[in-house]
Design an enzyme around this catalytic site. Structure first.
Site, PDB file in Angstrom:
ATOM      1  N   LYS A 192      47.114  43.693  28.992  1.00  0.00           N
ATOM      2  CA  LYS A 192      46.756  42.295  28.733  1.00  0.00           C
ATOM      3  C   LYS A 192      46.171  42.149  27.326  1.00  0.00           C
ATOM      4  O   LYS A 192      46.461  41.184  26.614  1.00  0.00           O
ATOM      5  CB  LYS A 192      45.779  41.775  29.790  1.00  0.00           C
ATOM      6  CG  LYS A 192      45.497  40.294  29.587  1.00  0.00           C
ATOM      7  CD  LYS A 192      45.238  39.515  30.828  1.00  0.00           C
ATOM      8  CE  LYS A 192      45.161  38.013  30.484  1.00  0.00           C
ATOM      9  NZ  LYS A 192      44.751  37.175  31.568  1.00  0.00           N
ATOM     10  N   LYS A 231      41.619  32.243  29.179  1.00  0.00           N
ATOM     11  CA  LYS A 231      42.165  31.042  29.822  1.00  0.00           C
ATOM     12  C   LYS A 231      41.135  30.554  30.829  1.00  0.00           C
ATOM     13  O   LYS A 231      40.715  31.304  31.706  1.00  0.00           O
ATOM     14  CB  LYS A 231      43.466  31.365  30.553  1.00  0.00           C
ATOM     15  CG  LYS A 231      44.686  31.355  29.665  1.00  0.00           C
ATOM     16  CD  LYS A 231      45.948  31.407  30.508  1.00  0.00           C
ATOM     17  CE  LYS A 231      47.177  31.407  29.639  1.00  0.00           C
ATOM     18  NZ  LYS A 231      48.406  31.575  30.452  1.00  0.00           N
ATOM     19  N   ASN A 254      52.921  35.390  32.977  1.00  0.00           N
ATOM     20  CA  ASN A 254      53.144  34.451  34.082  1.00  0.00           C
ATOM     21  C   ASN A 254      54.318  34.853  34.965  1.00  0.00           C
ATOM     22  O   ASN A 254      54.833  34.030  35.733  1.00  0.00           O
ATOM     23  CB  ASN A 254      53.378  33.041  33.534  1.00  0.00           C
ATOM     24  CG  ASN A 254      52.076  32.372  33.188  1.00  0.00           C
ATOM     25  OD1 ASN A 254      51.187  32.274  34.024  1.00  0.00           O
ATOM     26  ND2 ASN A 254      51.953  31.939  31.954  1.00  0.00           N
ATOM     27  N   ARG A 270      52.754  35.516  25.279  1.00  0.00           N
ATOM     28  CA  ARG A 270      51.786  35.547  26.389  1.00  0.00           C
ATOM     29  C   ARG A 270      52.366  35.016  27.695  1.00  0.00           C
ATOM     30  O   ARG A 270      51.897  35.363  28.781  1.00  0.00           O
ATOM     31  CB  ARG A 270      50.510  34.792  25.999  1.00  0.00           C
ATOM     32  CG  ARG A 270      49.446  34.872  27.075  1.00  0.00           C
ATOM     33  CD  ARG A 270      48.082  34.411  26.610  1.00  0.00           C
ATOM     34  NE  ARG A 270      47.156  34.476  27.725  1.00  0.00           N
ATOM     35  CZ  ARG A 270      45.844  34.369  27.623  1.00  0.00           C
ATOM     36  NH1 ARG A 270      45.290  34.207  26.441  1.00  0.00           N
ATOM     37  NH2 ARG A 270      45.067  34.434  28.691  1.00  0.00           N
ATOM     38  N   HIS A 322      54.607  33.534  38.452  1.00  0.00           N
ATOM     39  CA  HIS A 322      53.676  32.406  38.590  1.00  0.00           C
ATOM     40  C   HIS A 322      54.376  31.059  38.730  1.00  0.00           C
ATOM     41  O   HIS A 322      53.792  30.123  39.267  1.00  0.00           O
ATOM     42  CB  HIS A 322      52.716  32.359  37.402  1.00  0.00           C
ATOM     43  CG  HIS A 322      51.683  33.463  37.416  1.00  0.00           C
ATOM     44  ND1 HIS A 322      52.013  34.806  37.463  1.00  0.00           N
ATOM     45  CD2 HIS A 322      50.319  33.422  37.397  1.00  0.00           C
ATOM     46  CE1 HIS A 322      50.893  35.532  37.464  1.00  0.00           C
ATOM     47  NE2 HIS A 322      49.863  34.723  37.427  1.00  0.00           N
ATOM     48  N   GLU A 382      48.634  41.219  40.700  1.00  0.00           N
ATOM     49  CA  GLU A 382      48.533  41.093  39.237  1.00  0.00           C
ATOM     50  C   GLU A 382      48.621  42.466  38.567  1.00  0.00           C
ATOM     51  O   GLU A 382      49.051  42.572  37.423  1.00  0.00           O
ATOM     52  CB  GLU A 382      47.250  40.362  38.840  1.00  0.00           C
ATOM     53  CG  GLU A 382      47.075  38.968  39.439  1.00  0.00           C
ATOM     54  CD  GLU A 382      47.845  37.850  38.712  1.00  0.00           C
ATOM     55  OE1 GLU A 382      48.739  38.140  37.909  1.00  0.00           O
ATOM     56  OE2 GLU A 382      47.536  36.664  38.995  1.00  0.00           O
ATOM     57  N   HIS A 422      45.988  33.111  45.500  1.00  0.00           N
ATOM     58  CA  HIS A 422      46.754  33.111  44.256  1.00  0.00           C
ATOM     59  C   HIS A 422      47.608  34.389  44.139  1.00  0.00           C
ATOM     60  O   HIS A 422      48.808  34.334  43.837  1.00  0.00           O
ATOM     61  CB  HIS A 422      45.791  33.005  43.070  1.00  0.00           C
ATOM     62  CG  HIS A 422      46.464  33.108  41.736  1.00  0.00           C
ATOM     63  ND1 HIS A 422      47.260  32.111  41.219  1.00  0.00           N
ATOM     64  CD2 HIS A 422      46.478  34.109  40.811  1.00  0.00           C
ATOM     65  CE1 HIS A 422      47.727  32.479  40.034  1.00  0.00           C
ATOM     66  NE2 HIS A 422      47.263  33.684  39.763  1.00  0.00           N
ATOM     67  N   ARG A 436      29.688  21.173  23.616  1.00  0.00           N
ATOM     68  CA  ARG A 436      30.872  21.530  22.805  1.00  0.00           C
ATOM     69  C   ARG A 436      31.035  23.028  22.616  1.00  0.00           C
ATOM     70  O   ARG A 436      31.734  23.470  21.711  1.00  0.00           O
ATOM     71  CB  ARG A 436      30.849  20.840  21.450  1.00  0.00           C
ATOM     72  CG  ARG A 436      30.772  19.323  21.564  1.00  0.00           C
ATOM     73  CD  ARG A 436      31.191  18.647  20.287  1.00  0.00           C
ATOM     74  NE  ARG A 436      31.057  17.210  20.431  1.00  0.00           N
ATOM     75  CZ  ARG A 436      29.969  16.526  20.041  1.00  0.00           C
ATOM     76  NH1 ARG A 436      28.949  17.151  19.495  1.00  0.00           N
ATOM     77  NH2 ARG A 436      29.928  15.227  20.198  1.00  0.00           N
TER      78      ARG A 436
HETATM   79  P1  NAD Z   1      38.413  34.090  44.126  1.00  0.00           P
HETATM   80  O1  NAD Z   1      37.643  33.875  42.911  1.00  0.00           O
HETATM   81  O2  NAD Z   1      38.593  32.966  45.066  1.00  0.00           O
HETATM   82  O3  NAD Z   1      37.797  35.345  44.898  1.00  0.00           O
HETATM   83  C1  NAD Z   1      38.369  35.746  46.110  1.00  0.00           C
HETATM   84  C2  NAD Z   1      37.329  35.802  47.236  1.00  0.00           C
HETATM   85  O4  NAD Z   1      36.565  36.995  47.108  1.00  0.00           O
HETATM   86  C3  NAD Z   1      36.336  34.670  47.230  1.00  0.00           C
HETATM   87  O5  NAD Z   1      36.042  34.303  48.560  1.00  0.00           O
HETATM   88  C4  NAD Z   1      35.127  35.289  46.564  1.00  0.00           C
HETATM   89  O6  NAD Z   1      33.915  34.654  46.910  1.00  0.00           O
HETATM   90  C5  NAD Z   1      35.183  36.683  47.122  1.00  0.00           C
HETATM   91  N1  NAD Z   1      34.537  37.721  46.343  1.00  0.00           N
HETATM   92  C6  NAD Z   1      34.456  37.831  45.004  1.00  0.00           C
HETATM   93  N2  NAD Z   1      33.955  39.017  44.672  1.00  0.00           N
HETATM   94  C7  NAD Z   1      33.681  39.666  45.820  1.00  0.00           C
HETATM   95  C8  NAD Z   1      33.148  40.952  46.125  1.00  0.00           C
HETATM   96  N3  NAD Z   1      32.866  41.839  45.180  1.00  0.00           N
HETATM   97  N4  NAD Z   1      32.978  41.286  47.420  1.00  0.00           N
HETATM   98  C9  NAD Z   1      33.323  40.410  48.405  1.00  0.00           C
HETATM   99  N5  NAD Z   1      33.872  39.206  48.179  1.00  0.00           N
HETATM  100  C10 NAD Z   1      34.037  38.838  46.891  1.00  0.00           C
HETATM  101  O7  NAD Z   1      39.899  34.592  43.791  1.00  0.00           O
HETATM  102  P2  NAD Z   1      40.468  35.630  42.726  1.00  0.00           P
HETATM  103  O8  NAD Z   1      41.641  36.228  43.386  1.00  0.00           O
HETATM  104  O9  NAD Z   1      39.437  36.507  42.175  1.00  0.00           O
HETATM  105  O10 NAD Z   1      40.950  34.681  41.535  1.00  0.00           O
HETATM  106  C11 NAD Z   1      41.960  33.718  41.737  1.00  0.00           C
HETATM  107  C12 NAD Z   1      41.797  32.654  40.696  1.00  0.00           C
HETATM  108  O11 NAD Z   1      41.981  33.223  39.396  1.00  0.00           O
HETATM  109  C13 NAD Z   1      42.814  31.542  40.798  1.00  0.00           C
HETATM  110  O12 NAD Z   1      42.172  30.306  40.679  1.00  0.00           O
HETATM  111  C14 NAD Z   1      43.737  31.752  39.614  1.00  0.00           C
HETATM  112  O13 NAD Z   1      44.300  30.579  39.133  1.00  0.00           O
HETATM  113  C15 NAD Z   1      42.818  32.387  38.623  1.00  0.00           C
HETATM  114  N6  NAD Z   1      43.484  33.188  37.609  1.00  0.00           N
HETATM  115  C16 NAD Z   1      43.175  32.946  36.318  1.00  0.00           C
HETATM  116  C17 NAD Z   1      43.738  33.715  35.330  1.00  0.00           C
HETATM  117  C18 NAD Z   1      43.327  33.509  33.902  1.00  0.00           C
HETATM  118  O14 NAD Z   1      43.952  34.077  32.998  1.00  0.00           O
HETATM  119  N7  NAD Z   1      42.289  32.769  33.648  1.00  0.00           N
HETATM  120  C19 NAD Z   1      44.629  34.744  35.666  1.00  0.00           C
HETATM  121  C20 NAD Z   1      44.923  34.961  36.998  1.00  0.00           C
HETATM  122  C21 NAD Z   1      44.326  34.174  37.976  1.00  0.00           C
HETATM  123  N1  GLY Z   2      47.235  35.185  33.642  1.00  0.00           N
HETATM  124  C1  GLY Z   2      48.069  34.739  32.585  1.00  0.00           C
HETATM  125  C2  GLY Z   2      47.427  34.760  31.240  1.00  0.00           C
HETATM  126  O1  GLY Z   2      46.295  35.131  31.090  1.00  0.00           O
HETATM  127  O2  GLY Z   2      48.061  34.401  30.285  1.00  0.00           O
END
Ligand code: NAD
Ligand code: GLY
Length: 373
Positions: free
Chosen positions: A235, A151, A253, A249, A256, A193, A273, A129
């Site tokens: 942010k 998030k 998006n 907030r 998105h 982003e 993404h 939890r």
């Molecule tokens: P990811 O986590 O898939 O990373 C991209 C690639 O880079 C992967 O293959 C990873 O293994 C590799 N990688 C990571 N760090 C590295 C490094 N230093 N050197 C070499 N390779 C490396 O993708 P991302 O673009 O980081 O994140 C996308 C995700 O984030 C999506 O699922 C999206 O929905 C989410 N997201 C969440 C929020 C939120 O507020 N929580 C906001 C935006 C995006």
């Molecule tokens: N990436 C959108 C949010 O954090 O609200």
């Protein structure tokens, strides 16, 4: 709010959420500085969650920096990719925690990009939890967006990030040096982003990005530091006012609604993404123009900066027979939808964003134009 961290030129941004406030440390080399991990919750065990790509690069370095703070430093290595942001992969984290008899004080460390960060945060929210977690983002996208704001989620085959929780980390440590190993395509995805923050909040930042795109794409340390810091500041301001997205907030998006439809419609992982968001921002700006909010020149400006970041601006056809219908049905599943009405984040060209619905006919025209006619 931010201030200088140290003579090494690091920066700090604070997310102000009352007793859940935390800081984002931004500096090159944090991963190797054990003192950067001081002051986190006391526990007998730390569990590093990472993936098979990041582990060989950074796992040992993080482990060494955590060992002075925790009697036991464990790890679990997940498969890499958006396609693995699932229940099954999430369960691997619980398997590791329970297999090692971890207790409810165990601190989880998310070492990786947004996929690892979102899943680790969700695991931390749910395990016993709720256990503390720390974000150690290693992609540009994760440093400027996903690691900040609490998030957490996994995907469902019917929709992106549909299962999750709001759950804040204890700290975010952005080691800018980890970006050195990031592939060019992933860097571009992160730039989407970064660009996002301009049209929704700070036109001066958009102007700065336009003039520093070459430096950003070359990973110039000063340019990267500024991009990460300014993105986190914006942010932090938004999340500090509306943590659980009851209104403001949602502006984060921008791009998105179209972007998530592209990701789900193409199959998770086909478009990154950030690529989907980049293209989605052009589509949302085009819709803003159709709604009379911005000029065609502004659409071209956004298209130009997204293109300069190395991102696609032509949207994919998701269905050869009924492409508009397919986009619309995917977008109706968006979390911002209300009673089946799709809500878009639109921009007005002065650094402000607004949320509103739009007639299907106009949205359809935007989709058709964006897919190339
Ligand atoms: P990811 O986590 O898939 O990373 C991209 C690639 O880079 C992967 O293959 C990873 O293994 C590799 N990688 C990571 N760090 C590295 C490094 N230093 N050197 C070499 N390779 C490396 O993708 P991302 O673009 O980081 O994140 C996308 C995700 O984030 C999506 O699922 C999206 O929905 C989410 N997201 C969440 C929020 C939120 O507020 N929580 C906001 C935006 C995006
Ligand atoms: N990436 C959108 C949010 O954090 O609200």
């Amino acid at each position: 709010m931010h201030r200088d961290l140290s003579p090494s030129g690091g920066e700090q941004v604070v997310i102000d959420l009352g007793d859940r406030s935390y800081r984002i440390d931004i500096a090159a080399g944090l991963l190797d500085r054990a003192e950067a991990f001081s002051g986190l919750p006391v526990a007998t065990a730390a569990m590093i969650v990472t993936n098979e790509t990041v582990a060989p690069l950074y796992l040992d370095r993080l482990r060494r920096s955590l060992e002075p703070h925790y009697p036991s430093v464990l790890h679990v290595v997940l498969p890499d990719g958006e396609a693995f942001k699932t229940w099954e992969t999430l369960n691997l984290i619980f398997d590791a925690l329970l297999g090692a008899a971890c207790d409810r004080k165990t601190v989880l460390f998310a070492l990786g990009g947004g996929v690892v960060g979102d899943m680790t945060g969700f695991a931390a929210a749910a395990f016993m939890r709720g256990v503390p977690f720390v974000q150690v983002p290693t992609t540009l996208l994760a440093q400027v967006d996903s690691s900040v704001g609490g998030k957490t989620a996994i995907n469902h085959p019917l929709g992106k990030n549909m299962i999750g929780a709001f759950y804040q980390p204890q700290r975010v440590l952005c080691d800018l040096a980890t970006l050195d190993t990031l592939a060019e395509r992933e860097l571009s995805a992160g730039l989407a982003e970064v660009i996002k923050y301009g049209p929704i909040a700070d036109m001066a930042f958009l102007h700065w990005i336009e003039h520093n795109m070459a430096a950003l794409r070359a990973k110039d340390p000063q340019a990267m530091a500024h991009a990460v810091k300014r993105s986190c500041q914006i942010k932090a301001e938004v999340v500090g006012q509306d943590e659980r997205e009851s209104g403001l907030r949602a502006i984060l998006n921008f791009g998105h609604t179209f972007g998530h439809a592209i990701e789900a419609g193409m199959g998770y992982g086909a478009w990154l993404h950030g690529e989907a968001v980049g293209c989605g921002m052009v589509m949302a700006t085009r819709l803003s123009a159709r709604m009379g909010l911005v000029s065609e020149a502004f659409v071209e400006r956004i298209q130009a900066v997204v293109t300069a970041a190395g991102l696609p601006v032509r949207a994919p056809v998701l269905d050869e027979v009924d492409n508009v219908g397919r986009y619309l049905s995917l977008m109706r599943l968006d979390k911002k939808s209300e009673a089946g009405e799709i809500r878009f984040v639109l921009v007005d060209g002065t650094g402000k964003a607004l949320m509103q619905g739009a007639p299907d006919m106009l949205v359809g025209e935007v989709i058709t134009e964006s897919c190339g006619g």
